[in-house]
Design an enzyme around this catalytic site. Structure first.
Site, short mmCIF file in Angstrom:
data_model
loop_
_atom_site.label_atom_id
_atom_site.label_comp_id
_atom_site.label_asym_id
_atom_site.label_seq_id
_atom_site.Cartn_x
_atom_site.Cartn_y
_atom_site.Cartn_z
N ASP A 35 3.19 -2.08 63.05
CA ASP A 35 2.81 -1.09 64.06
C ASP A 35 1.82 -1.68 65.06
OD1 ASP A 35 2.88 1.94 62.04
OD2 ASP A 35 4.40 0.49 62.61
N GLU A 37 1.48 -4.73 66.04
CA GLU A 37 2.17 -5.61 66.99
C GLU A 37 2.98 -4.80 67.99
OE1 GLU A 37 3.23 -9.69 64.80
OE2 GLU A 37 3.72 -7.87 63.67
N TYR A 38 3.59 -3.72 67.49
CA TYR A 38 4.34 -2.85 68.39
C TYR A 38 3.41 -2.24 69.43
CZ TYR A 38 6.77 1.01 70.42
OH TYR A 38 7.29 1.87 71.34
N SER A 84 0.85 14.98 72.23
CA SER A 84 0.50 13.78 71.46
C SER A 84 -1.00 13.54 71.59
CB SER A 84 1.31 12.58 71.92
OG SER A 84 1.02 12.30 73.26
N LEU A 85 -1.46 12.49 70.94
CA LEU A 85 -2.91 12.29 70.80
C LEU A 85 -3.38 11.04 71.52
CD1 LEU A 85 -3.24 13.06 67.01
CD2 LEU A 85 -4.36 14.34 68.85
N GLU A 116 -10.05 15.99 60.78
CA GLU A 116 -9.00 15.97 59.76
C GLU A 116 -8.51 14.54 59.56
OE1 GLU A 116 -5.83 18.20 61.59
OE2 GLU A 116 -7.26 19.73 62.22
N LYS A 118 -5.91 11.71 59.62
CA LYS A 118 -4.67 11.58 60.39
C LYS A 118 -3.61 11.05 59.43
CE LYS A 118 -2.74 9.92 64.70
NZ LYS A 118 -1.63 9.07 64.23
N ASP A 120 -0.33 9.62 57.92
CA ASP A 120 0.66 8.68 58.43
C ASP A 120 2.03 9.11 57.91
OD1 ASP A 120 1.66 6.59 59.79
OD2 ASP A 120 0.86 5.03 58.46
N ARG A 139 9.51 16.04 65.83
CA ARG A 139 8.79 16.15 67.09
C ARG A 139 9.65 15.65 68.26
NH1 ARG A 139 5.70 12.77 70.05
NH2 ARG A 139 4.18 13.78 71.42
N TYR A 228 -1.38 21.47 60.42
CA TYR A 228 -2.64 21.34 61.16
C TYR A 228 -2.74 22.14 62.44
CZ TYR A 228 0.20 17.75 63.44
OH TYR A 228 1.22 17.07 64.05
N LYS A 316 -8.72 5.55 65.22
CA LYS A 316 -7.80 4.72 64.44
C LYS A 316 -8.53 3.87 63.41
CE LYS A 316 -3.79 3.94 65.71
NZ LYS A 316 -2.54 4.49 65.15
N CYS A 410 6.69 -24.01 31.95
CA CYS A 410 5.50 -23.20 32.18
C CYS A 410 4.48 -23.99 33.01
CB CYS A 410 4.88 -22.79 30.84
SG CYS A 410 3.29 -21.99 31.00
N CYS A 413 1.42 -24.84 30.57
CA CYS A 413 1.49 -25.67 29.35
C CYS A 413 2.78 -26.49 29.27
CB CYS A 413 1.35 -24.80 28.10
SG CYS A 413 2.77 -23.74 27.80
N CYS A 428 7.14 -17.78 29.25
CA CYS A 428 6.73 -18.96 28.51
C CYS A 428 6.61 -18.52 27.07
CB CYS A 428 5.39 -19.48 29.03
SG CYS A 428 4.60 -20.61 27.87
N CYS A 434 -0.50 -21.47 24.69
CA CYS A 434 -0.50 -21.71 26.13
C CYS A 434 -1.86 -21.26 26.68
CB CYS A 434 0.64 -20.92 26.78
SG CYS A 434 0.52 -20.81 28.58
O1 D41 Z 1 -2.40 14.32 60.58
C1 D41 Z 1 -1.87 14.14 61.68
N1 D41 Z 1 -1.01 13.15 61.79
C2 D41 Z 1 -2.19 15.00 62.85
C3 D41 Z 1 -1.42 14.88 63.99
C4 D41 Z 1 -3.26 15.92 62.83
N2 D41 Z 1 -4.03 16.09 61.72
N3 D41 Z 1 -3.52 16.68 63.91
C5 D41 Z 1 -2.78 16.56 65.04
N4 D41 Z 1 -3.09 17.34 66.09
C6 D41 Z 1 -2.36 17.27 67.20
C7 D41 Z 1 -2.74 18.14 68.36
C8 D41 Z 1 -4.20 18.06 68.64
C9 D41 Z 1 -1.97 17.74 69.56
C10 D41 Z 1 -2.39 19.54 67.98
C11 D41 Z 1 -1.68 15.65 65.10
C12 D41 Z 1 -0.95 15.62 66.30
N5 D41 Z 1 -1.32 16.43 67.33
C13 D41 Z 1 0.21 14.79 66.52
N6 D41 Z 1 1.05 14.36 65.61
C14 D41 Z 1 2.00 13.62 66.20
C15 D41 Z 1 1.75 13.59 67.52
C16 D41 Z 1 0.64 14.33 67.73
#
Ligand code: D41
Length: 679
Positions: A35, A37-38, A84-85, A116, A118, A120, A139, A228, A316, A410, A413, A428, A434
């Site tokens: 991820d 690298e991506y 998205s975030l 909270e 995050k 994965d 999504r 969430y 992150k 081995c 030994c 072994c 041994c």
């Molecule tokens: O646990 C998560 N991956 C998570 C993703 C989270 N705890 N809260 C999130 N809240 C939002 C908003 C603030 C936009 C309601 C999210 C995401 N978004 C999210 N997950 C994927 C894209 C965005």
């Protein structure tokens, strides 16, 4: 060539690459790069586009988040878009983001934040109509996802019907579906045993499961969910994010219990730090923390830009997955002789630690991965377990990559390695002769759940074995403070501590002792079952395979291993010596007390028919205490040839003195009575 042309073709190449990786990741569930690298590649494209805005094309991956729905799933338009975030990766970036929020609102003082983990996993939207789950969608690009209702219905944490009352007629719930680590590991162990493809990581496990065309297959994968937020919520007007979480929970939707409200930047950063410290114990993978301004009034005032709310940010954490190069494969010898290949890696930073080794389990695993020295590999570190190689990146295989073969002897030994018919593991067969197996056996013997010898670490064992101070576990109890103090890095004080720990460890339990012996296939719980069933060591030592197989949870394989262990003369000798050196445990709770319990015997002089240690072991097994010196409390003194001062002392105190013949009589009488011929 004009500069613009060069940039345009560079952009085209980058876009193709990004598209390719996106497709592999989202559609094929078969990523070729980590991820990180991506993300770097994506950012390279995005930043080049930012510098040349006139060259941005409508079809660029930067202009559309996510991948198009795979053929086979119906598109679903979300009632409200799934945003998205924004991300940050340091305390400073977070503080800057918070500063921008405050100045935008000319806000004095601290914001309250809802923090909270995050998760994965895979973001989903659940539509509840009149409290009933009617639709579940991925999504997708945030506007349009895929209908995965049939699959999501199989996720046990997703309620098909909301609990309680007060929920709006139509409610969109947003959450993250994930695969718990324990289930991920169990799944992969099963897959490996069946020779099937393993999951690359828990997130891919969740994504792949949700993409199954047959919901039965999804149901067989252990998935969970944390909810969430809400999209459409018709008439329900919560005022804070914390209220949303509490209410969702009340309606029966799983909410992460690590969520918390905190004050200001300091509160957020403390939260991030303490959650990071717990990361390995959470039981599921997280890639950071999501922090949301708690008050909805403030959220609304802050608004959103390009599908990202200004009021939320993801902090992150270091990735738990990385790519690196396989430098070599070492073959290590385990406690029971199993030869395990271990990958030696170009050191790489994964999940907050530098990793240079990864387990490979066995040769079949190497074959399954098609692993060669020099390969680029994906390394995954899940929770606090040993890192795993999850994938070989074939596209990056160098021409001179070398195939791997199992050594024939081995590495410790040089004994010829054996691999039983139909077995995955090569071994072994040299056992405790041994040196590698001897080291491991000693380490196991002293480990916390076995004899629990504090301070008997790996380095110390290495020295003890190398200097031939210790051959088998009984030798540990013959060590003197002087022996130990001679070793490197051993101060007098720590030598004394180790002697004290050794002495303390002698008082153990029958189950711990059985476990400490390191019998193949006998783990902690089997040891407890054996102890409870047989009650005495004498009974266990004599037990036939049939008798052993009667123990709950003991099958023919375990029974055969136990029998084989006790059939070996050198194991019997070590056990006798351990008992003679004072290893003991409380007698089992039997209606009848051990025949010699409460008695204290002293052995002096040489016996003709057996060693003193063997005599001691048999007496101890019958419940007697065997003391080194004579006192008024002594029940009997056994006098062999050349008995001296102890015999004199016994006579002086009027203690009964017997000879070897009388000892044998006594032993035989009691051993038959208690059903034990000899321990
Ligand atoms: O646990 C998560 N991956 C998570 C993703 C989270 N705890 N809260 C999130 N809240 C939002 C908003 C603030 C936009 C309601 C999210 C995401 N978004 C999210 N997950 C994927 C894209 C965005």
């Amino acid at each position: 060539m004009a500069d613009g042309d060069g940039v345009a073709s560079e952009l085209a190449t980058l876009r193709e690459k990004v598209r390719d990786h996106l497709h592999r990741y989202h559609v094929l569930d078969d990523p070729e790069i980590s991820d990180v690298e991506y993300d770097a590649l994506f950012e390279q494209l995005a930043s080049l586009e930012r510098r040349h805005p006139h060259l941005v094309t409508a079809d660029s991956p930067t202009q559309r988040v996510g991948a198009p729905p795979a053929a086979g799933f119906t598109p679903v338009v979300h009632e409200l878009p799934m945003l998205s975030l924004d991300k940050c990766a340091s305390d400073q970036e977070f503080a800057e983001w918070e500063g921008r929020c405050r100045s935008r609102l000319s806000y004095e003082g601290h914001f309250e934040f809802a923090c909270e983990p995050k998760i994965d996993g895979v973001a989903v939207s659940l539509l509840y109509e009149a409290g009933v789950l009617t639709r579940a969608a991925t999504r997708g690009d945030g506007q349009t996802g895929e209908d995965i209702t049939a699959n999501v219905r199989t996720v046990r944490g997703v309620p098909l019907k909301l609990r309680g009352d007060g929920f709006p007629p139509r409610l969109e719930v947003r959450g993250e579906i994930y695969m718990p680590l324990a289930d991920f590991r169990a799944f992969n162990e099963k897959a490996a045993a069946a020779g099937e493809r393993a999951l690359v990581n828990p997130r891919n496990g969740a994504a792949g499961s949700l993409r199954q065309m047959d919901p039965k297959l999804t149901a067989a994968r252990p998935l969970s969910i944390f909810c969430y937020s809400a999209g459409l919520r018709q008439g329900w007007s919560p005022t804070t994010q914390s209220e949303v979480l509490a209410t969702l929970q009340r309606w029966g939707l799983p909410v992460n219990r690590s969520a918390a409200t905190v004050q200001g930047v300091g509160g957020c950063l403390d939260y991030c730090r303490s959650l990071l410290a717990e990361r390995d114990q959470l039981g599921y993978e997280i890639d950071g923390v999501v922090m949301k301004v708690n008050e909805f009034a403030l959220q609304e005032a802050l608004g959103a830009v390009t599908r990202k709310p200004r009021w939320a940010i993801a902090f992150k954490y270091p990735a738990e997955e990385a790519t690196t190069t396989l430098r070599a494969v070492d073959f290590q010898v385990g406690r029971t002789g199993a030869i395990t290949p271990v990958a030696k890696l170009e050191p790489v930073f994964v999940g907050g630690v530098t990793v240079s080794n990864a387990t490979l389990h066995n040769m079949d695993e190497i074959e399954r991965l098609d692993l060669r020295v020099g390969d680029a590999v994906l390394v995954h570190r899940a929770g606090d377990v040993i890192p795993q190689i999850t994938k070989v990146i074939l596209a990056r295989r160098p021409e001179d990559a070398e195939t791997l073969a199992m050594p024939s002897t081995c590495p410790a030994c040089d004994t010829a390695i054996e691999r039983g018919e139909g077995e995955v593991v090569a071994r072994c067969p040299a056992g405790l002769t041994c040196p590698a197996q001897r080291r491991q056996a000693l380490r196991h013997f002293g480990s916390r759940l076995a004899m629990d010898i504090g301070g008997l670490g790996e380095k110390l064992i290495d020295q003890l074995v190398t200097r031939e101070l210790v051959q088998d576990p009984s030798d540990l109890y013959r060590l003197t403070a002087e022996n130990i103090a001679e070793l490197e890095r051993m101060a007098e004080k720590s030598a004394a501590n180790l002697i004290a720990a050794l002495n303390a460890s002698k008082a153990t339990t029958f189950a711990r002792f059985i476990y400490a012996l390191g019998i193949r296939e006998v783990g902690e719980s089997t040891a407890v079952a054996l102890a409870n069933h047989f009650g005495t060591l004498a009974a266990l030592r004599e037990a036939t395979e049939e008798a052993l197989a009667e123990v709950p949870d003991v099958g023919p394989v375990v029974a055969a291993q136990v029998r084989q262990f006790f059939a070996a003369a050198h194991n019997q000798r070590v056990i006798d010596e351990l008992l003679a050196l004072g290893v003991q445990w409380p007698a089992p709770e039997q209606p009848e007390a051990a025949p010699l319990s409460g008695e204290t015997w002293v052995l002096t002089g040489a016996l003709a028919g057996m060693t003193r240690n063997a005599a001691k072991a048999r007496l101890v097994a019958l419940g007697a205490k065997v003391a080194a010196s004579v006192s008024a409390n002594t029940t009997r003194v056994v006098a062999g040839d050349g008995a001296g001062s102890k015999l004199a002392e016994a006579k002086r105190l009027g203690v009964t003195v017997i000879d070897e013949e009388e000892l044998l009589d006594a032993l035989q009488k009691h051993e038959t009575r208690s059903g034990a011929d000899s321990p």
